[in-house]
Design a protein around this motif. Structure first.
Motif, PDB file in Angstrom:
ATOM      1  N   GLY A  16      43.828   2.254  41.174  1.00 28.90           N
ATOM      2  CA  GLY A  16      44.753   3.383  41.043  1.00 28.90           C
ATOM      3  C   GLY A  16      44.635   3.968  39.653  1.00 28.90           C
ATOM      4  O   GLY A  16      45.601   4.464  39.056  1.00 28.90           O
ATOM      5  N   GLY A  19      45.966   7.321  38.538  1.00 27.16           N
ATOM      6  CA  GLY A  19      47.390   7.593  38.782  1.00 27.16           C
ATOM      7  C   GLY A  19      48.228   7.572  37.512  1.00 27.16           C
ATOM      8  O   GLY A  19      47.737   7.292  36.418  1.00 27.16           O
ATOM      9  N   SER A  48      39.757   6.349  44.249  1.00 24.23           N
ATOM     10  CA  SER A  48      39.375   6.674  45.625  1.00 24.23           C
ATOM     11  C   SER A  48      38.487   7.910  45.593  1.00 24.23           C
ATOM     12  O   SER A  48      38.371   8.585  44.568  1.00 24.23           O
ATOM     13  CB  SER A  48      40.630   6.959  46.447  1.00 24.23           C
ATOM     14  OG  SER A  48      41.298   8.064  45.885  1.00 24.23           O
ATOM     15  N   SER A  51      40.338  10.902  44.515  1.00 20.11           N
ATOM     16  CA  SER A  51      40.757  10.999  43.114  1.00 20.11           C
ATOM     17  C   SER A  51      39.579  10.912  42.139  1.00 20.11           C
ATOM     18  O   SER A  51      39.773  10.766  40.941  1.00 20.11           O
ATOM     19  CB  SER A  51      41.749   9.870  42.794  1.00 20.11           C
ATOM     20  OG  SER A  51      41.078   8.617  42.813  1.00 20.11           O
ATOM     21  N   ALA A  94      48.105   2.410  45.216  1.00 17.18           N
ATOM     22  CA  ALA A  94      48.764   2.307  46.512  1.00 17.18           C
ATOM     23  C   ALA A  94      49.559   3.585  46.704  1.00 17.18           C
ATOM     24  O   ALA A  94      49.853   4.277  45.731  1.00 17.18           O
ATOM     25  CB  ALA A  94      49.703   1.104  46.545  1.00 17.18           C
ATOM     26  N   LYS A  95      49.923   3.850  47.940  1.00 15.29           N
ATOM     27  CA  LYS A  95      50.774   5.020  48.150  1.00 15.29           C
ATOM     28  C   LYS A  95      52.182   4.672  47.659  1.00 15.29           C
ATOM     29  O   LYS A  95      52.722   3.634  48.036  1.00 15.29           O
ATOM     30  CB  LYS A  95      50.798   5.359  49.639  1.00 15.29           C
ATOM     31  CG  LYS A  95      51.528   6.647  49.956  1.00 15.29           C
ATOM     32  CD  LYS A  95      51.517   6.901  51.449  1.00 15.29           C
ATOM     33  CE  LYS A  95      52.586   7.887  51.871  1.00 15.29           C
ATOM     34  NZ  LYS A  95      52.531   9.178  51.199  1.00 15.29           N
ATOM     35  N   ARG A  97      56.369   5.191  47.266  1.00 16.55           N
ATOM     36  CA  ARG A  97      57.421   5.685  48.169  1.00 16.55           C
ATOM     37  C   ARG A  97      58.033   6.954  47.620  1.00 16.55           C
ATOM     38  O   ARG A  97      57.998   7.225  46.419  1.00 16.55           O
ATOM     39  CB  ARG A  97      58.479   4.616  48.411  1.00 16.55           C
ATOM     40  CG  ARG A  97      59.307   4.262  47.205  1.00 16.55           C
ATOM     41  CD  ARG A  97      60.426   3.314  47.570  1.00 16.55           C
ATOM     42  NE  ARG A  97      61.044   2.745  46.376  1.00 16.55           N
ATOM     43  CZ  ARG A  97      62.301   2.335  46.320  1.00 16.55           C
ATOM     44  NH1 ARG A  97      63.085   2.424  47.373  1.00 16.55           N
ATOM     45  NH2 ARG A  97      62.784   1.819  45.204  1.00 16.55           N
ATOM     46  N   LEU A 106      56.170   0.930  53.147  1.00 19.64           N
ATOM     47  CA  LEU A 106      54.791   1.229  52.746  1.00 19.64           C
ATOM     48  C   LEU A 106      53.790   0.186  53.238  1.00 19.64           C
ATOM     49  O   LEU A 106      52.582   0.347  53.065  1.00 19.64           O
ATOM     50  CB  LEU A 106      54.696   1.294  51.210  1.00 19.64           C
ATOM     51  CG  LEU A 106      55.535   2.369  50.526  1.00 19.64           C
ATOM     52  CD1 LEU A 106      55.618   2.088  49.033  1.00 19.64           C
ATOM     53  CD2 LEU A 106      54.929   3.749  50.773  1.00 19.64           C
ATOM     54  N   ILE A 109      50.678   1.169  55.433  1.00 15.83           N
ATOM     55  CA  ILE A 109      49.666   1.955  54.724  1.00 15.83           C
ATOM     56  C   ILE A 109      48.966   1.111  53.661  1.00 15.83           C
ATOM     57  O   ILE A 109      47.747   1.150  53.517  1.00 15.83           O
ATOM     58  CB  ILE A 109      50.323   3.168  54.025  1.00 15.83           C
ATOM     59  CG1 ILE A 109      51.123   3.992  55.038  1.00 15.83           C
ATOM     60  CG2 ILE A 109      49.295   4.027  53.307  1.00 15.83           C
ATOM     61  CD1 ILE A 109      52.054   4.997  54.400  1.00 15.83           C
ATOM     62  N   ASN A 110      49.753   0.361  52.904  1.00 18.92           N
ATOM     63  CA  ASN A 110      49.190  -0.303  51.718  1.00 18.92           C
ATOM     64  C   ASN A 110      48.621  -1.698  51.979  1.00 18.92           C
ATOM     65  O   ASN A 110      47.742  -2.159  51.246  1.00 18.92           O
ATOM     66  CB  ASN A 110      50.242  -0.372  50.609  1.00 18.92           C
ATOM     67  CG  ASN A 110      50.540   1.012  50.036  1.00 18.92           C
ATOM     68  OD1 ASN A 110      49.731   1.922  50.171  1.00 18.92           O
ATOM     69  ND2 ASN A 110      51.689   1.158  49.411  1.00 18.92           N
ATOM     70  N   GLY A 135      51.249  -2.291  43.219  1.00 18.25           N
ATOM     71  CA  GLY A 135      51.466  -1.401  44.373  1.00 18.25           C
ATOM     72  C   GLY A 135      52.442  -2.018  45.358  1.00 18.25           C
ATOM     73  O   GLY A 135      52.380  -3.220  45.628  1.00 18.25           O
ATOM     74  N   ARG A 241      59.524  11.334  41.756  1.00 20.74           N
ATOM     75  CA  ARG A 241      58.388  10.421  41.829  1.00 20.74           C
ATOM     76  C   ARG A 241      58.800   9.084  41.215  1.00 20.74           C
ATOM     77  O   ARG A 241      59.824   9.003  40.543  1.00 20.74           O
ATOM     78  CB  ARG A 241      57.178  10.990  41.081  1.00 20.74           C
ATOM     79  CG  ARG A 241      57.468  11.276  39.619  1.00 20.74           C
ATOM     80  CD  ARG A 241      56.260  11.028  38.758  1.00 20.74           C
ATOM     81  NE  ARG A 241      56.538  11.279  37.355  1.00 20.74           N
ATOM     82  CZ  ARG A 241      57.053  10.372  36.522  1.00 20.74           C
ATOM     83  NH1 ARG A 241      57.396   9.178  36.950  1.00 20.74           N
ATOM     84  NH2 ARG A 241      57.245  10.667  35.256  1.00 20.74           N
TER      85      ARG A 241
END
Ligand code: LMR
Length: 319
Positions: A16, A19, A48, A51, A94-95, A97, A106, A109-110, A135, A241
């Motif tokens: 990540g 991020g 990723s 990104s 990780a995505k 929330r 999550l 997804i994670n 994450g 966020r």
């Protein structure tokens, strides 16, 4: 020519890496404030496909900063490449929330990300790699990760609850009207979730039990607990966020707690693997508990903590 004696370079992977949390963390790592002023590092950044350009930008900024300890910056999107020989893996990607979600939402997804990264660590990382999972939901992700990395000691995996510990210390200091450094022995029990138990029973202010300093038991049992449990969510409501800077700071604290000897009489919280029913907690989960370190990257659980009926009841509910 170098006159200073440098330690052997260590490889640190950060996922990540493009991020927000990483953007704070990477520059702290590169500056030497985490591993010390004589410890050269290589940063291996995992991002990723989506990104990748941002990741290139992050690497450019790190290079342009001319940090004397930062000997190498590499980027990639394949964990099997990026995790090669790493001694530390800081798993942030990780995505996150959004407002109104629980961290557990999550998992679908994670979870997958952490299974894959566990496998990659198992295949290519240093056999003694230390892994800090950030994450969310970080406890479950850490468990998934370690289960997929059977050749790495389960003990080496951490779920970050240092952020919660810091939040708890802050609230206790504010309530008692003391500077935060007077607050010690704060344990976060359980998960980095709204079920977590911030422990004011064992915590100390100026070396005294918190209950002798803060007489408002109702505040301790209700408001304090809730405030710490819900701090992450409250911040998301404000910012739109999730927390980034304070999370990065707490990752730094978590690493420093493992690479420096814990001060006499104190401890720190980390979500770690429960082998052999510590404190009567279920086996084979990742659960935040009080830890001490000799400064070698490893830790042991603290033996002499009081688990009174109040704590026992609350801790039971988390499992
Ligand atoms: C936090 O505690 O700030 C992070 O875990 C983000 C979140 O979802 O609350």
């Amino acid at each position: 020519e170098e006159t200073k004696s440098w330690k052997k370079l260590i490889n640190i992977a950060v996922s990540g890496a493009a991020g927000m949390i990483s953007n704070h963390l990477l520059f702290k790592l590169a500056s030497g404030e985490v591993f010390g002023p004589d410890q050269p590092i290589a940063l291996k950044l995992l991002g990723s496909e989506r990104s990748f350009q941002a990741l290139e930008g992050v690497a450019m900024e790190l290079e342009d900063s001319l940090y004397p300890l930062l000997r190498e910056v590499s980027i990639g999107i394949d964990p099997y490449e990026v995790f090669q020989d790493v001694e530390w893996a800081l798993l942030i990607g990780a995505k996150p929330r959004g407002p109104g979600m629980e961290r557990a939402d999550l998992l679908d997804i994670n979870g997958q990300i952490f299974a894959e990264q566990g496998k990659a660590l198992n295949a290519v990382a240093s056999r003694n790699v230390k892994v800090i999972v950030v994450g969310n939901p970080c406890n479950t992700n850490a468990l998934i990760c370690l289960k997929n990395a059977p050749n790495i000691p389960a003990k080496n995996f951490h779920a970050l609850t240092r952020l919660d510990e810091n939040r708890a210390k802050c609230q206790l200091a504010l309530k008692a009207g003391v500077f935060y450094d007077k607050v010690s022995n704060v344990t976060i029990w359980g998960n980095h979730s709204t079920t977590q138990v911030p422990d004011f029973v064992n915590a100390r202010i100026n070396g005294l039990p918190v209950k002798e300093v803060i007489k408002d038991t109702k505040w301790l049992e209700e408001e304090f607990t809730e405030k710490v449990q819900k701090r992450g969510g409250a911040l998301i409501q404000k910012w739109g966020r999730s927390s980034a800077a304070s999370t990065a700071v707490s990752v730094v604290d978590a690493i420093k707690s493992l690479v420096n000897p814990t001060p006499e009489g104190d401890w720190f919280s980390s979500g770690v693997y429960t082998a052999g029913n510590p404190y009567g907690i279920a086996e084979d989960i990742v659960f935040s508990m009080p830890c001490r370190s000799k400064g070698d990257g490893d830790y042991e659980l603290v033996k002499d903590v009081i688990i009174d009926d109040f704590l026992r009841e609350r801790i039971k509910k988390v499992q």
